[in-house]
Scaffold this motif. Structure first.
Motif, mmCIF file in Angstrom:
data_model
loop_
_atom_site.group_PDB
_atom_site.id
_atom_site.type_symbol
_atom_site.label_atom_id
_atom_site.label_comp_id
_atom_site.label_asym_id
_atom_site.label_seq_id
_atom_site.Cartn_x
_atom_site.Cartn_y
_atom_site.Cartn_z
ATOM 1 N N VAL A 8 17.222 -0.934 0.290
ATOM 2 C CA VAL A 8 16.618 -2.058 -0.415
ATOM 3 C C VAL A 8 15.283 -2.350 0.259
ATOM 4 C CG1 VAL A 8 16.860 -4.491 -1.040
ATOM 5 C CG2 VAL A 8 18.885 -3.023 -0.948
ATOM 6 N N VAL A 9 14.228 -2.491 -0.551
ATOM 7 C CA VAL A 9 12.887 -2.762 -0.035
ATOM 8 C C VAL A 9 12.308 -3.926 -0.834
ATOM 9 C CG1 VAL A 9 10.554 -1.819 0.258
ATOM 10 C CG2 VAL A 9 12.546 -0.365 0.684
ATOM 11 N N SER A 10 11.651 -4.835 -0.137
ATOM 12 C CA SER A 10 11.032 -5.954 -0.849
ATOM 13 C C SER A 10 9.790 -5.471 -1.593
ATOM 14 C CB SER A 10 10.665 -7.090 0.113
ATOM 15 O OG SER A 10 9.435 -6.850 0.741
ATOM 16 N N SER A 11 9.486 -6.138 -2.690
ATOM 17 C CA SER A 11 8.309 -5.774 -3.479
ATOM 18 C C SER A 11 7.034 -5.946 -2.652
ATOM 19 C CB SER A 11 8.251 -6.598 -4.758
ATOM 20 O OG SER A 11 8.284 -7.987 -4.458
ATOM 21 N N LEU A 12 6.992 -6.929 -1.770
ATOM 22 C CA LEU A 12 5.828 -7.139 -0.907
ATOM 23 C C LEU A 12 5.673 -5.984 0.083
ATOM 24 C CD1 LEU A 12 3.489 -8.911 0.073
ATOM 25 C CD2 LEU A 12 5.139 -10.095 1.544
ATOM 26 N N ASP A 13 6.775 -5.576 0.731
ATOM 27 C CA ASP A 13 6.710 -4.436 1.655
ATOM 28 C C ASP A 13 6.293 -3.173 0.917
ATOM 29 O OD1 ASP A 13 7.471 -6.057 3.775
ATOM 30 O OD2 ASP A 13 9.524 -5.271 3.895
ATOM 31 N N LEU A 14 6.853 -2.948 -0.274
ATOM 32 C CA LEU A 14 6.507 -1.768 -1.059
ATOM 33 C C LEU A 14 5.008 -1.721 -1.343
ATOM 34 C CD1 LEU A 14 7.316 0.737 -2.766
ATOM 35 C CD2 LEU A 14 7.543 -0.841 -4.698
ATOM 36 N N GLU A 15 4.450 -2.827 -1.807
ATOM 37 C CA GLU A 15 3.025 -2.882 -2.133
ATOM 38 C C GLU A 15 2.170 -2.578 -0.900
ATOM 39 O OE1 GLU A 15 -0.157 -6.344 -3.307
ATOM 40 O OE2 GLU A 15 1.834 -6.450 -4.221
ATOM 41 N N ARG A 16 2.507 -3.174 0.222
ATOM 42 C CA ARG A 16 1.716 -2.958 1.440
ATOM 43 C C ARG A 16 1.854 -1.542 1.977
ATOM 44 N NH1 ARG A 16 2.723 -8.752 4.459
ATOM 45 N NH2 ARG A 16 1.380 -9.952 3.086
ATOM 46 N N ILE A 17 3.040 -0.978 1.899
ATOM 47 C CA ILE A 17 3.240 0.389 2.394
ATOM 48 C C ILE A 17 2.534 1.388 1.480
ATOM 49 C CG2 ILE A 17 4.949 2.202 2.856
ATOM 50 C CD1 ILE A 17 6.861 -0.143 3.690
ATOM 51 N N GLU A 18 2.603 1.175 0.176
ATOM 52 C CA GLU A 18 1.893 2.074 -0.737
ATOM 53 C C GLU A 18 0.388 2.022 -0.483
ATOM 54 O OE1 GLU A 18 3.404 0.851 -4.590
ATOM 55 O OE2 GLU A 18 4.833 2.523 -4.588
ATOM 56 N N ASP A 19 -0.162 0.838 -0.243
ATOM 57 C CA ASP A 19 -1.588 0.715 0.082
ATOM 58 C C ASP A 19 -1.906 1.467 1.372
ATOM 59 O OD1 ASP A 19 -2.021 -0.837 -2.165
ATOM 60 O OD2 ASP A 19 -2.126 -2.740 -1.067
ATOM 61 N N LEU A 20 -1.033 1.334 2.357
ATOM 62 C CA LEU A 20 -1.207 2.037 3.627
ATOM 63 C C LEU A 20 -1.203 3.549 3.415
ATOM 64 C CD1 LEU A 20 -1.245 2.255 6.768
ATOM 65 C CD2 LEU A 20 1.259 2.066 6.664
#
Length: 137
Positions: A8-20
């Motif tokens: 399970v991944v939060s939408s906020l973590d997903l967005e930041r990791i994808e940007d990274l």
């Protein structure tokens, strides 16, 4: 190959990791691929819906390396937040990528750059930002 546990991944973590991941040079492609595949199979939820038993970014996690039985307690951070502290692990490190989204008791095998495998088991999550009401860290 063993089955991977649900994550399970939060939408906020997903967005930041994808940007990274998009900002990384091509020379780091091998580590990107494994993490992108993991994100692709994750159940994505709002940060307010993250269960307290799930490893999220900035969580402090106690985990065991099954091959050695050695236990570690580290905070999962973004590379920009690494402070040279041995109590931190980057999301881009193999063990950091392996930890994200797992729940207490979960076990995963994760590839290393040397073609080996890490075998990691989540023992405890002493601190999780979402559980502490820190949704926008």
């Amino acid at each position: 190959m063993t089955m991977k546990p649900d994550i399970v991944v939060s939408s906020l973590d997903l967005e930041r990791i994808e940007d990274l991941l998009e900002s990384l040079p091509a020379s780091e492609h091998s580590m990107q691929t494994a993490l992108q595949e993991e994100l692709g199979r994750a159940d994505i939820v709002d940060p307010h819906e993250i269960p307290p038993t799930v490893v999220t970014m900035n969580s402090t996690v106690r985990f065991r390396m099954d091959a050695t039985g050695e236990e570690f307690c580290k905070t999962l951070v973004y590379p920009k937040d690494l402070a040279g502290d041995s109590g931190q692990v980057s999301i881009l490190a193999p063990v950091g990528s392996a930890l994200l989204g797992l729940s207490i008791g979960d076990y995963i095998e994760w590839p290393t750059p040397g073609k080996g495998m890490l075998k990691v088991r989540i023992m405890d999550i002493p601190f999780q930002p979402e559980q502490a009401g820190q949704y926008h860290r």
